[in-house]
Scaffold this active site. Structure first.
Site, PDB file in Angstrom:
ATOM      1  N   TYR A 178       0.076   5.379  11.935  1.00  0.00           N
ATOM      2  CA  TYR A 178       0.301   3.863  11.894  1.00  0.00           C
ATOM      3  C   TYR A 178       1.630   3.868  12.825  1.00  0.00           C
ATOM      4  O   TYR A 178       2.725   4.978  12.479  1.00  0.00           O
ATOM      5  CB  TYR A 178       0.087   2.998  11.063  1.00  0.00           C
ATOM      6  CG  TYR A 178      -0.765   2.611  10.466  1.00  0.00           C
ATOM      7  CD1 TYR A 178      -2.020   3.566  10.194  1.00  0.00           C
ATOM      8  CD2 TYR A 178      -0.738   1.549   9.761  1.00  0.00           C
ATOM      9  CE1 TYR A 178      -2.886   3.612   9.492  1.00  0.00           C
ATOM     10  CE2 TYR A 178      -2.371   1.261   9.077  1.00  0.00           C
ATOM     11  CZ  TYR A 178      -3.220   2.065   8.672  1.00  0.00           C
ATOM     12  OH  TYR A 178      -4.354   2.153   8.497  1.00  0.00           O
ATOM     13  N   ARG A 206      -6.054  -5.804  -0.471  1.00  0.00           N
ATOM     14  CA  ARG A 206      -7.432  -5.665  -0.657  1.00  0.00           C
ATOM     15  C   ARG A 206      -7.950  -4.138  -0.005  1.00  0.00           C
ATOM     16  O   ARG A 206      -7.226  -3.455   0.484  1.00  0.00           O
ATOM     17  CB  ARG A 206      -7.709  -6.486   0.919  1.00  0.00           C
ATOM     18  CG  ARG A 206      -9.472  -6.294   0.858  1.00  0.00           C
ATOM     19  CD  ARG A 206      -9.876  -7.225   2.377  1.00  0.00           C
ATOM     20  NE  ARG A 206     -10.055  -8.323   1.800  1.00  0.00           N
ATOM     21  CZ  ARG A 206      -9.707  -9.440   2.399  1.00  0.00           C
ATOM     22  NH1 ARG A 206      -9.227  -9.177   3.399  1.00  0.00           N
ATOM     23  NH2 ARG A 206      -9.398 -10.562   2.176  1.00  0.00           N
ATOM     24  N   HIS A 230       4.041  -8.957   0.915  1.00  0.00           N
ATOM     25  CA  HIS A 230       3.710  -8.216   2.247  1.00  0.00           C
ATOM     26  C   HIS A 230       4.968  -7.391   3.265  1.00  0.00           C
ATOM     27  O   HIS A 230       4.162  -6.762   3.675  1.00  0.00           O
ATOM     28  CB  HIS A 230       2.030  -9.387   2.978  1.00  0.00           C
ATOM     29  CG  HIS A 230       1.627  -8.440   4.350  1.00  0.00           C
ATOM     30  ND1 HIS A 230       2.450  -8.108   5.207  1.00  0.00           N
ATOM     31  CD2 HIS A 230       0.720  -7.302   4.129  1.00  0.00           C
ATOM     32  CE1 HIS A 230       1.299  -7.284   6.070  1.00  0.00           C
ATOM     33  NE2 HIS A 230       0.488  -6.972   5.651  1.00  0.00           N
ATOM     34  N   HIS A 260       0.546  -0.847  14.604  1.00  0.00           N
ATOM     35  CA  HIS A 260       0.574  -1.272  13.802  1.00  0.00           C
ATOM     36  C   HIS A 260       1.936  -2.248  14.060  1.00  0.00           C
ATOM     37  O   HIS A 260       2.247  -3.195  12.878  1.00  0.00           O
ATOM     38  CB  HIS A 260       1.047  -0.690  12.198  1.00  0.00           C
ATOM     39  CG  HIS A 260       0.363  -1.526  11.317  1.00  0.00           C
ATOM     40  ND1 HIS A 260       2.113  -1.556   9.865  1.00  0.00           N
ATOM     41  CD2 HIS A 260      -0.328  -2.191  10.692  1.00  0.00           C
ATOM     42  CE1 HIS A 260       1.041  -2.352   9.241  1.00  0.00           C
ATOM     43  NE2 HIS A 260      -0.168  -2.280   9.755  1.00  0.00           N
ATOM     44  N   ARG A 313       0.904  -1.119   0.011  1.00  0.00           N
ATOM     45  CA  ARG A 313      -0.061  -0.119   0.094  1.00  0.00           C
ATOM     46  C   ARG A 313       1.268   0.498   0.170  1.00  0.00           C
ATOM     47  O   ARG A 313       1.955   1.364   0.837  1.00  0.00           O
ATOM     48  CB  ARG A 313      -1.041  -0.140   1.608  1.00  0.00           C
ATOM     49  CG  ARG A 313      -1.681  -1.153   1.781  1.00  0.00           C
ATOM     50  CD  ARG A 313      -2.381  -0.836   2.826  1.00  0.00           C
ATOM     51  NE  ARG A 313      -3.303  -2.158   2.809  1.00  0.00           N
ATOM     52  CZ  ARG A 313      -3.649  -2.764   2.438  1.00  0.00           C
ATOM     53  NH1 ARG A 313      -4.854  -2.277   1.181  1.00  0.00           N
ATOM     54  NH2 ARG A 313      -4.860  -4.024   2.931  1.00  0.00           N
TER      55      ARG A 313
END
Length: 685
Positions: free
Chosen positions: A468, A405, A435, A592, A375
């Protein structure tokens, strides 16, 4: 304890997390407009919950109705439990908005005006607004054999309008559907002079209710009822038919807007016959109907704090700390060669990561740059730097995860731009989400190639890096940078997994490392040695890890887990987990970071990782865990990431054996400890 009671329900745990977030909206110590933001966050989270988790439960119930889930229950039983919990949370949410937040906002001259309370001047302005801004855009669809019921977009605002009379063609009327385009604001600000000098807002639904008759001239409007359909938003790409992943994703993004319905929201004033009609159209049951007392989409209230200039009702601004050493050297690479840099965001600025990429793009000695993107936002200086590097003739390789997503469209766009700039863009490994957060710069120094790497727990996203909490490390360690290079080779090329020196990776070695480290602490405890595990993550739901932790607890290992979101382990159960304590920190920043620390006879093996302890992270994603070995950096990670979180007694929630949570509070005579504020004091600018 019976086998089926050892693992809690992940969906109920996720709803419990949202209850903790909603508690921030109730907390009078939180500035009022920030409380409204937390209310919106819960609504956004619930949308995703229905789109993903409830949709998955429905599919599982259809395909495997008798198969028991990890919580020991069948899908239908779990759906019933989850539906009840979701209804309770949503009722609580609307009660809070209607009966607490709105009155408190009104006392601060911030009003949400309902139709019955509009003044004459407000009515005139609103009618002009409807004529000017809405009437030219809205398209009513009358329902008859030539106009079938339209397919509403996922989460769009729609209105079922009951009509009486005949139209221009002599057709008898019955019902029409009006869809509100997404470009329209759901909350409309009124001019200050119409609100007594304060701030006033009206809901788009109220404006349309008041003037919907203008869409049906000569007809009698008997009723107008808002509704909103939430759809299954899972993307499915068939590997056997796959020719081009990017093209397949783009096609699926369109289809996502029209997935199977999973939730229908209507106002509580909607008549039963309209509710039944809508349920039939979407093939839903009464259990999937949610009647709400207010607008059907509270998410769009998140525009209000930005439209109200009241700093006294918002969090004070913080300035991230900056690395003083970075301003004293001409090159970040010179600084990293001396010693690795540990960054703790948002308390410390994300700028060194951006500067590393900018410098790499401009430095003639840099030959190659590699980076993963999961992201990164709609505007990214990091991606711009990669494009500049490619245009400058450097070898730029970017692994773009197209299946991130709800960021798929954004990532498709960046992939196109990077390719046009001349970068090599790959989409990872089909079936495994990339990821891992890693970047690599290869530079020629004194005639030899030198590698520099960044590894992090969070995304390469400058926006979320201010919200985050995450750790990142920039290092020139030869073994770690060689490992990062090996990982890029695995992802972009073909071949067997490479042997790594220091890093652990999913789906090959990370799960085994965690299990082995837990087992080692278990053996130490059995031998009478001090044994301890401290870990921080977003979610803990992987059953084999949970069972390993239960065995460790039974052996006497002291285990402290800081799990912000889902946790399906039961802590504090005699004979099972009495030595396990779980807490969740919910505050201004979204926790996070993933940090694992295993005592190991005092060695305190410490890792920062991109991976939560979930099955998907261990087995269906490409993840990394990096050891922190430099004594000063390890000390910082343990203190800032773990010890200060365990000391927090203002924003911590203590998990109970039944999956519930109790908010921590200072003991009598104990001073307050606030993890996030204390870190701003320690590290901020």
């Amino acid at each position: 304890m019976p086998e089926q009671n050892r693992i809690l329900c992940r969906e109920l745990s996720l709803l419990a997390f949202n209850r903790r977030v909603l508690a921030q909206a109730e907390d009078k110590n939180v500035p009022l407009l920030e409380r409204l933001r937390f209310l919106c966050i819960v609504s956004s989270n619930l949308d995703e919950f229905f789109e993903v988790r409830m949709a998955w439960l429905k599919r599982e119930n259809k395909l495997h109705p008798r198969r028991r889930l990890d919580n020991g229950k069948m899908p239908s039983e779990t759906i019933a439990d989850v539906t009840e919990a979701a209804r309770s949370l949503i009722r609580h949410q609307y009660d809070l908005f209607n009966n607490v937040l709105q009155p408190e906002l009104a006392r601060e001259s911030i009003h949400f005006y309902r139709r019955r309370n509009w003044t004459g001047a407000q009515k005139k302005w609103i009618e002009d607004y409807f004529d000017r801004e809405l009437l030219p855009i809205l398209t009513p669809i009358g329902l008859d054999p030539s106009h079938p019921f339209p397919r509403p977009l996922n989460k769009s605002l729609n209105f079922a309008v009951e009509l009486d009379g005949t139209d221009a063609f002599g057709r008898p009327s019955g019902m029409a559907i009006v869809q509100a385009p997404r470009i329209l604001p759901r909350v409309v600000p009124l001019p200050s002079e119409l609100c007594g000098g304060g701030h006033g807002f009206v809901f788009l639904s109220s404006i349309l209710h008041a003037h919907v008759g203008k869409l049906f001239p000569g007809m009698n409007v008997k009723g107008c009822h808002q509704f909103r359909l939430t759809r299954d938003s899972d993307l499915t790409v068939d590997e056997e038919d796959l020719q081009n992943l990017r093209a397949a994703i783009q096609n699926e993004l369109h289809d996502r807007e029209y997935g199977d319905g999973v939730r229908l929201e209507v106002a509580d004033t909607c008549p039963a016959y309209i509710r039944d009609f809508l349920l039939a159209q979407f093939k839903l049951t009464a259990a999937e109907l949610y009647q709400v007392k207010g607008p059907v989409n509270l998410v769009r209230l998140n525009a209000v704090p930005d439209l109200v200039n009241r700093p006294d009702l918002k969090f004070p601004t913080h300035t991230p700390g900056r690395l003083k050493a970075l301003g004293k050297t001409a090159s970040i690479f010179d600084l990293v060669r001396q010693s690795p840099i540990l960054l703790h965001h948002p308390y410390q600025s994300f700028d060194p990561v951006v500067e590393m990429m900018r410098e790499a793009a401009a430095d003639p000695d840099v030959l190659a740059v590699k980076m993963t993107i999961y992201r990164t936002g709609t505007r990214s200086e990091l991606v711009r730097a990669l494009m500049k590097a490619a245009l400058a003739g450097k070898q730029v390789t970017v692994v773009v995860e197209l299946m991130a997503r709800f960021d798929e469209a954004n990532n498709v766009n960046w992939a196109k731009q990077l390719e046009e700039a001349g970068a090599h863009v790959v989409y990872g490994v089909f079936g495994y989400k990339v990821h891992a957060k890693m970047a690599l710069v290869i530079r020629r120094e004194d005639g030899v190639l030198k590698r520099y790497a960044h590894l992090g727990t969070g995304n390469y996203h400058q926006g979320t890096s201010r919200i985050y909490t995450d750790f990142g490390i920039i290092t020139a360690d030869e073994q770690i940078t060689a490992d990062v290079n090996t990982l890029f080779m695995e992802i972009t090329g073909l071949g067997k997994p490479g042997r790594l020196n220091k890093l652990y990776q999913s789906p090959f070695t990370l799960h085994k490392m965690v299990i082995d480290r837990i087992a080692r602490e278990t053996e130490h405890a059995k031998a009478g040695k001090p044994a301890r595990i401290t870990a921080k993550m977003n979610s803990l739901i992987e059953p084999t890890v949970i069972e390993a932790l239960y065995r460790a607890s039974a052996a006497g290992v002291q285990i402290d887990l800081i799990v912000r979101g889902m946790c399906t382990l039961r802590p504090g159960v005699k004979g099972l987990s009495e030595n396990i304590r779980v807490r969740s920190i919910i505050g201004r920043q979204l926790e996070h970071a993933r940090v694992y620390c295993f005592h190991n006879n005092g060695a305190d093996d410490t890792f920062i990782s991109s991976a939560d302890w979930m099955g998907r992270n261990f087995f269906r994603r490409i993840e990394t865990a990096a050891p922190i070995t430099a004594p000063e950096l390890k000390k910082r990670v343990i203190r800032e990431g773990l010890e200060m979180a365990l000391a927090d007694n203002t924003h911590a929630w203590l998990m109970q054996p039944d999956g519930g949570y109790i908010r921590a509070a200072p003991a009598e005579g104990e001073s307050e400890a606030d993890l996030q504020n204390d870190l701003w004091t320690l590290l901020g600018g």
